[in-house]
Scaffold this motif. Structure first.
Motif, short mmCIF file in Angstrom:
data_model
loop_
_atom_site.label_atom_id
_atom_site.label_comp_id
_atom_site.label_asym_id
_atom_site.label_seq_id
_atom_site.Cartn_x
_atom_site.Cartn_y
_atom_site.Cartn_z
N MET A 1 0.85 -1.16 0.00
CA MET A 1 0.00 0.00 0.00
C MET A 1 0.90 1.23 0.00
O MET A 1 1.82 1.31 0.79
N GLU A 2 0.64 2.17 -0.89
CA GLU A 2 1.42 3.38 -0.98
C GLU A 2 0.53 4.59 -0.89
O GLU A 2 -0.64 4.55 -1.28
N LYS A 3 1.11 5.69 -0.42
CA LYS A 3 0.39 6.94 -0.29
C LYS A 3 1.25 8.10 -0.77
O LYS A 3 0.73 9.16 -1.10
N VAL A 13 -0.41 -1.56 -4.41
CA VAL A 13 0.51 -1.92 -5.48
C VAL A 13 0.85 -3.40 -5.38
O VAL A 13 1.27 -3.88 -4.33
N VAL A 14 0.64 -4.12 -6.48
CA VAL A 14 1.01 -5.53 -6.57
C VAL A 14 2.20 -5.59 -7.52
O VAL A 14 2.08 -5.29 -8.69
N ASP A 15 3.38 -5.94 -6.99
CA ASP A 15 4.58 -5.98 -7.83
C ASP A 15 5.18 -7.37 -7.83
O ASP A 15 4.67 -8.28 -7.20
N GLY A 16 6.25 -7.54 -8.58
CA GLY A 16 6.90 -8.84 -8.67
C GLY A 16 6.18 -9.78 -9.64
O GLY A 16 6.34 -10.99 -9.56
N ILE A 60 -7.84 -8.44 -2.65
CA ILE A 60 -6.85 -8.98 -3.58
C ILE A 60 -6.30 -10.31 -3.07
O ILE A 60 -6.09 -11.24 -3.85
N LYS A 61 -6.11 -10.44 -1.76
CA LYS A 61 -5.67 -11.72 -1.19
C LYS A 61 -6.65 -12.83 -1.52
O LYS A 61 -6.25 -13.92 -1.94
N LYS A 62 -7.94 -12.56 -1.35
CA LYS A 62 -8.97 -13.57 -1.63
C LYS A 62 -8.97 -13.96 -3.10
O LYS A 62 -9.08 -15.14 -3.44
N ILE A 63 -8.83 -12.98 -3.98
CA ILE A 63 -8.81 -13.25 -5.42
C ILE A 63 -7.59 -14.11 -5.77
O ILE A 63 -7.69 -15.07 -6.53
#
Length: 74
Positions: A1-3, A13-16, A60-63
C-alpha cells in the motif's frame, strides 16, 4: 500500500509479477472489476506491477487465493 506522491490518496501496489503485457492487462482488469475501483498496470522496469485505487489488500488476497497465485507481504 502506498500513499506517497499520490496526492494523499491510497493505492494498493502488486509488484513482482511477470512482464507479460497480456497477462497483466487481464489480471488488472479482473482485479479492478471485482474490487469495483480503477487502476492500471505497468511493464516498465525489471518486473510487472499493478496499481489498484484504495486499500484493497484483503480483497486482492482472496482473489489470489482463488486463482492459486502465491503472494507475500500483504
Amino acid at each position: 500500500m502506498e500513499k506517497n506522491a499520490r496526492g494523499g490518496k491510497v493505492v494498493t501496489v502488486v509488484d513482482g509479477l511477470p512482464k507479460i503485457e497480456a497477462y497483466l492487462k487481464e489480471l488488472s482488469k479482473e482485479l479492478k472489476t471485482k474490487c469495483g475501483v480503477g487502476g492500471t498496470y505497468s511493464v516498465s522496469g525489471k518486473e510487472g506491477l499493478i496499481e489498484i485505487q484504495g486499500d484493497k489488500r484483503e480483497q486482492i488476497k482472496k482473489i489470489f487465493e482463488q486463482k492459486g497465485i502465491k503472494y507475500k507481504g500483504m
